[in-house]
Scaffold this active site. Structure first.
Site, mmCIF file in Angstrom:
data_model
loop_
_atom_site.group_PDB
_atom_site.id
_atom_site.type_symbol
_atom_site.label_atom_id
_atom_site.label_comp_id
_atom_site.label_asym_id
_atom_site.label_seq_id
_atom_site.Cartn_x
_atom_site.Cartn_y
_atom_site.Cartn_z
ATOM 1 N N LYS A 1 0.750 -1.079 -0.076
ATOM 2 C CA LYS A 1 -0.082 -0.045 -0.069
ATOM 3 C C LYS A 1 0.992 1.067 0.134
ATOM 4 C CE LYS A 1 -3.920 -2.592 2.022
ATOM 5 N NZ LYS A 1 -3.072 -3.967 2.176
ATOM 6 N N CYS B 1 -7.914 -7.656 5.926
ATOM 7 C CA CYS B 1 -8.204 -8.545 5.142
ATOM 8 C C CYS B 1 -8.959 -10.038 5.868
ATOM 9 C CB CYS B 1 -6.860 -9.138 4.477
ATOM 10 S SG CYS B 1 -5.686 -9.630 5.530
HETATM 11 C C1 LIG Z 1 -1.507 -6.792 7.219
HETATM 12 S S1 LIG Z 1 -0.158 -6.611 7.571
HETATM 13 C C2 LIG Z 1 0.307 -5.080 6.455
HETATM 14 C C3 LIG Z 1 0.261 -5.188 4.946
HETATM 15 C C4 LIG Z 1 0.830 -3.816 4.428
HETATM 16 N N1 LIG Z 1 0.000 -2.773 4.742
HETATM 17 C C5 LIG Z 1 0.957 -4.010 2.910
HETATM 18 O O1 LIG Z 1 0.021 -3.541 2.196
HETATM 19 O O2 LIG Z 1 1.762 -4.456 2.238
HETATM 20 C C6 LIG Z 1 -0.020 -5.976 9.094
HETATM 21 C C7 LIG Z 1 1.335 -5.223 9.385
HETATM 22 O O3 LIG Z 1 1.097 -4.592 10.847
HETATM 23 C C8 LIG Z 1 2.431 -4.742 11.387
HETATM 24 N N2 LIG Z 1 1.828 -4.210 12.750
HETATM 25 C C9 LIG Z 1 1.028 -5.034 13.731
HETATM 26 N N3 LIG Z 1 0.982 -4.511 14.842
HETATM 27 C C10 LIG Z 1 1.640 -3.253 14.615
HETATM 28 C C11 LIG Z 1 1.632 -2.109 15.590
HETATM 29 N N4 LIG Z 1 1.143 -2.103 16.818
HETATM 30 N N5 LIG Z 1 2.228 -0.824 15.091
HETATM 31 C C12 LIG Z 1 2.853 -0.977 13.807
HETATM 32 N N6 LIG Z 1 2.869 -2.132 13.087
HETATM 33 C C13 LIG Z 1 2.121 -3.142 13.486
HETATM 34 C C14 LIG Z 1 2.807 -6.236 11.383
HETATM 35 O O4 LIG Z 1 4.272 -5.993 11.690
HETATM 36 C C15 LIG Z 1 2.595 -6.190 9.867
HETATM 37 O O5 LIG Z 1 3.610 -6.112 9.051
#
Ligand SMILES: C[S@@+](CC[C@H](N)C(=O)[O-])C[C@H]1O[C@@H](n2cnc3c(N)ncnc32)[C@H](O)[C@@H]1O
Length: 503
Positions: free
Chosen positions: A315, A425
């Site tokens: 994204k 998702c």
């Molecule tokens: C669904 S993936 C995101 C995919 C990304 N937006 C993309 O389109 O490529 C969720 C991400 O959120 C991160 N994440 C989880 N908890 C988080 C937090 N409290 N603060 C920041 N990042 C976090 C995870 O490490 C992971 O990389």
């Protein structure tokens, strides 16, 4: 999938063509055992299970690919590791360094099919064993399961499948004496014409009960069946391109979708495709691209956008490619590094911040904030078949609580008049529609900006009465251009997205 039991007698219920000599196995499991020929010294990493390197002249063709498939299945089913993570680790392992792309593809296909159909396959196997295999013989269980997937789903010639499975059993560190059992059980499956078809019952059987019941409750039985069926399919290879989707669709012999995604038939190495090295596109499911497209279309190019939970950066890339000044925030240093590498290949830039969204407190606010929160990811089972094994029903409530806490801090980052796009998702309403209801009830300073059909190629049937985006794996974006003779796979990830304005 392999259940545990303290004591066993290793005897298939139907001995079939090959009788098992239990006495010999018990008295001296290795007596008279033939080890498949190896050539040259065995690499250190291979000694773990004694498998010859893929380069070995006398290694039976296809054996190493089967070993890789079994490693992947063991990683998910007994080590609770994500399929993607296990694939990345296995592809980087010295023991698979020489494996050709075609064999890697085969191993991936066998493992993915095994994981998708693990429940019905295991039921067919269990009915042929007196007792389930113990945890000690988990690898033998995975050998049986992957072989059953090849026989019952992939129509690979039985002789090759059985012979390789028996070889694999003989190489196993624990359970090599079970080779005759493996042989007899697999021969029995073939002799009895056991199949795992795609009928309605079998499709339901692939899912954990709680998931199926939730989908029936939330979407109705007919749609739940469609979702389950779509979730079993191999996903298309979807690309987000920096520009000119129809031209890229033509160059790569795929289809251009109304959502501006280029869709290809999967297969082969992604790195070998035209435009990868030059950074003209990145892999991103058609549905996964929509939340960033929505944010970008709402605030226009050159806006200041915060992409929260950003790695691996699909994204971020889309926002940056449309001209936004992006700040990408991610909690994991490793994943942030991957994001940086991805942007680097694409020649795109963003400010990268390693921080926890629950507490991140920058001095400024943004025109748009995109929160792609961690979730159960039940909309992505096509790409991540491990989800039907690793997720628990309790994860829904646990993750919904985390999402609420991330949202609570994210609101402070949106400037008045700015836009917040929240997405997951997940197919579970607690992580989507219900999350938004609760949020709006406690945040009167936000209102829904209903998504209109046609925006970003979004179809009317993907929009909820509240104006949210809700895609299902059984939906397919309209194809606007397709190469001659090309037939790309259907489907898209299940996604939820809400677009809100701060008053
Ligand atoms: C669904 S993936 C995101 C995919 C990304 N937006 C993309 O389109 O490529 C969720 C991400 O959120 C991160 N994440 C989880 N908890 C988080 C937090 N409290 N603060 C920041 N990042 C976090 C995870 O490490 C992971 O990389």
């Amino acid at each position: 999938m392999v259940t545990h039991c303290a004591r066993h007698r290793w005897r298939p219920r139907t001995l079939g063509l090959n009788r098992v000599n239990q006495k010999q196995s018990k008295a001296n499991p290795r007596r008279g055992k033939r080890r498949p020929a190896t050539s040259g010294p065995v690499a250190k990493a291979d000694q773990r299970i004694g498998v010859p390197k893929s380069t070995g002249k006398n290694t039976p063709p296809g054996l190493v690919a089967r070993e890789l498939a079994v490693d992947l299945v063991v990683a998910v089913l007994t080590q609770n590791r994500a399929f993607d993570e296990a694939l990345t680790a296995a592809f980087a392992a010295p023991r698979y360094a020489d494996l050709e792309a075609r064999d890697r593809g085969l191993a991936r296909q066998i493992a993915a099919t095994t994981l998708r159909y693990a429940r019905p396959l295991q039921a067919r196997l269990d009915s042929r064993l007196d007792k389930p295999l113990s945890a000690r013989y988990a690898r033998i269980g995975a050998i049986l399961l992957t072989a059953a997937a090849q026989l019952c789903r992939l129509a690979i010639p039985p002789h090759a499948v059985i012979s390789l499975a028996v070889d694999q059993t003989r190489y196993a560190r624990a359970g090599s004496h079970l080779d005759k059992l493996v042989n007899a059980v697999l021969r029995g499956l073939v002799r009895d014409g056991v199949s795992v078809s795609s009928d309605r019952e079998t499709i339901r059987e692939t899912l954990p009960g709680w998931m199926w019941l939730r989908w029936v409750k939330n979407y109705g039985e007919a749609t739940a069946q469609d979702i389950a069926e779509a979730s079993l399919q191999e996903a298309a290879l979807d690309l987000s391109v920096k520009s000119a989707p129809p031209q890229w669709a033509e160059r790569l012999n795929g289809a251009a979708l109304a959502t501006d995604t280029v869709r290809l038939v999967p297969g082969g190495r992604i790195e070998d495709l035209e435009g990868f090295a030059s950074g003209d596109w990145w892999v991103q499911d058609a549905a996964a691209a929509l939340p960033a497209r929505l944010a970008s279309l709402t605030v226009g190019p050159a806006a200041e956008v915060a992409d929260l939970c950003a790695a691996p950066g699909g994204k971020t890339a889309l926002l940056a490619a449309t001209g936004a000044r992006v700040t990408a925030v991610e909690i994991s240093a490793d994943r942030l590094q991957r994001l940086a590498a991805n942007l680097d290949r694409l020649g795109l830039s963003a400010e990268l911040v390693e921080a926890d969204i629950a507490t991140w407190n920058p001095a400024r606010q943004f025109d748009a904030v995109l929160l792609d929160a961690p979730c159960t990811a039940t909309g992505t089972i096509r790409r991540h078949p491990d989800i039907i094994h690793l997720k628990r029903e309790s994860d829904v409530a646990r993750l919904a609580t985390i999402q609420a806490s991330l949202l609570e801090n994210a609101v402070n980052l949106v400037r008045p008049g700015g836009c917040l796009v929240y997405c997951t998702c997940s197919l579970e309403p607690e992580e989507g529609e219900q999350q938004m209801s609760a949020f709006l009830a406690s945040h009167p300073e936000f209102e829904v900006m209903p998504i209109e059909p046609g925006l970003a190629g979004i179809e009317a049937s993907w929009i909820t009465p509240e104006g949210y985006l809700r895609t299902l794996p059984s939906f397919t974006p309209t194809i606007v251009a397709e190469g001659d003779g090309v037939s790309v796979p259907k489907g898209m990830d299940g996604f939820f997205a809400a677009r809100l304005r701060r008053l």
